[in-house]
Enzyme design. Structure first.
Site, mmCIF file in Angstrom:
data_model
loop_
_atom_site.group_PDB
_atom_site.id
_atom_site.type_symbol
_atom_site.label_atom_id
_atom_site.label_comp_id
_atom_site.label_asym_id
_atom_site.label_seq_id
_atom_site.Cartn_x
_atom_site.Cartn_y
_atom_site.Cartn_z
ATOM 1 N N HIS A 29 0.437 -32.263 18.698
ATOM 2 C CA HIS A 29 -1.108 -32.547 18.988
ATOM 3 C C HIS A 29 -1.604 -33.945 18.649
ATOM 4 O O HIS A 29 -1.555 -34.550 17.563
ATOM 5 C CB HIS A 29 -2.039 -31.389 18.076
ATOM 6 C CG HIS A 29 -3.250 -31.695 18.285
ATOM 7 N ND1 HIS A 29 -4.156 -32.302 17.108
ATOM 8 C CD2 HIS A 29 -4.257 -31.451 19.317
ATOM 9 C CE1 HIS A 29 -5.477 -32.224 17.705
ATOM 10 N NE2 HIS A 29 -5.464 -31.757 19.131
ATOM 11 N N HIS B 19 -8.777 -39.461 22.026
ATOM 12 C CA HIS B 19 -9.525 -38.078 21.939
ATOM 13 C C HIS B 19 -11.059 -38.353 22.480
ATOM 14 O O HIS B 19 -11.486 -37.666 23.414
ATOM 15 C CB HIS B 19 -9.276 -37.592 20.565
ATOM 16 C CG HIS B 19 -9.988 -35.899 20.395
ATOM 17 N ND1 HIS B 19 -11.392 -36.071 20.010
ATOM 18 C CD2 HIS B 19 -9.535 -35.008 20.674
ATOM 19 C CE1 HIS B 19 -11.622 -34.779 20.151
ATOM 20 N NE2 HIS B 19 -10.842 -34.241 20.551
#
Ligand code: G3P
Ligand code: CA
Length: 375
Positions: A38, A80
């Site tokens: 991730h 992100h």
């Protein structure tokens, strides 16, 4: 919902080394679940930097994730948030470039400008003071890290696949298509074109494409991919409505998109019409009953639709373990052995692989073909 569940967890003592679901049923799978790094090895190095991706690669996950946003000049930037505030020194380098809301948007900067920024571990700023979001991780501002493009990251992973002989996949996420459309940009189309350029065309390559945006995924499935001659496996990410992950215009106002339909059988049946899997928040798969975690039934309902289940995000930091879970291993075992998930997004790929190695036979020894070329 996130805060409610964590509050409930906190109130209950969970002491058994391997927590059991009330149903008692194992959901054992013969196929080993995949590990998705991730944002890289983000438990150890600043997220989404090439250094974090290289470290993740060395841990040999099955996939490495790329969150994607666009620059002003249409480069796909691997990060992100759609704003630069909490991982870069943008406020120092470009103090006059914040929008009226006080945020510095990636989409307002060219790639050349973005490359002037230093990247750090995520931080929270309060009264001008920065504190790390994850206190036990890599120190704020130490060393030297940069933002990178999708091109750079794919070239890193494909380059390592060539030099080391592994076949580690990519797992790009198109971030906030609704925001990019409002800015006059088609991030989904640009992402697909870039993926095709690097050879990710269909299911023979090692890739999943993910998004929190159901309408955009359907557009990708039925309009964009057929037009480009592509057929990539898609994953529908599921958010809590309260997070505001997607906004829709209603009566001239931007309101939170309602995700609740995705948790029900009819919704999952609809998702199965355009996607191969779901990526739910891990706390959507369990709730507490009599003090023990029990299945919400989401995993079973998704399996009935033949959807793969890749929950996010498993973090080993003690402060990030939900409620009374004191060990990352126990949390992961619950999801793998009892809920039978098909994969996990984790900030700590090495730890997740160690847990999975204890449950499933170890993967074949790495074929590091460079060794046969030495001398
Ligand atoms: O994409 C899976 C997971 O990464 C979703 O959460 O917010 O970390 O992108 P986020
Ligand atoms: Ca993501």
């Amino acid at each position: 919902m996130r805060s409610t569940l964590i509050a409930v967890f906190s109130a209950v003592a969970l002491t058994a080394p391997l927590l059991s679901l009330a149903s008692g049923a194992f959901a054992w799978k013969s196929e080993r679940p995949v590990v998705i790094a991730h944002r890289g090895a983000s438990g150890y190095l600043p997220e989404h930097t090439l250094e974090s991706k290289a470290l993740a690669y060395a841990m040999r996950p099955d996939y490495i994730e790329q969150d994607l946003t666009l620059s002003k000049d249409d480069h796909l930037i691997v990060m992100h948030d759609i704003v630069l505030d909490n991982i870069t020194n943008v406020a120092q380098v470009f103090p006059d470039r914040a929008r009226d809301d006080g945020h510095y948007y990636t989409i307002d900067f060219t790639l050349a400008e973005l490359k002037q920024l230093k990247v750090s571990e995520p931080f929270v700023t309060n009264g001008g003071v920065q504190t790390p979001k994850y206190p036990q991780r890599f120190p704020l501002w130490n060393s030297s890290f940069q933002l990178s493009t999708l091109d750079e990251e794919i070239e890193l992973i494909q380059g390592l696949n060539k030099s080391l002989g592994y076949n580690i996949g990519i797992y790009p996420e198109i971030k906030k298509p609704w925001f990019h459309h409002r800015e006059g940009k088609d991030i989904a189309l640009l992402t697909l074109i870039k993926l095709k350029e690097y050879g990710y065309v269909d299911r023979r390559q090692n890739i999943y494409l993910q998004s929190f945006d159901a309408e955009e995924l359907q557009r990708i499935k039925w309009e964009l991919m057929p037009r480009l001659g592509m057929d990539l496996p898609l994953v529908q990410l599921i958010a809590d409505t309260e997070w505001g992950e997607k906004k829709v215009e209603t009566n001239g106002e931007l309101v939170n998109y309602d995700y609740d339909w995705m948790l029900e059988s009819a919704g999952l049946q609809k998702i199965a019409g355009y996607a191969d899997g779901i990526g739910p928040w891990n706390m959507m798969l369990i709730r507490l009953e009599g003090g023990l975690p029990v299945s919400t039934g989401l995993a079973q309902r998704a399996r009935q639709q033949n959807l793969v289940i890749h929950p996010y995000t498993f973090r080993a930091d003690v402060q990030q373990l939900p409620g009374k879970f004191s060990r990352f291993d126990n949390l992961l075992q619950l999801f793998i052995r009892r809920l039978g998930v098909d994969g996990v997004f984790t900030d700590h790929p090495d730890k997740a692989i160690r847990v999975i190695d204890k449950i499933y036979p170890a993967r074949p020894a790495p074929e590091a073909h460079y060794s046969s070329r030495v001398n």
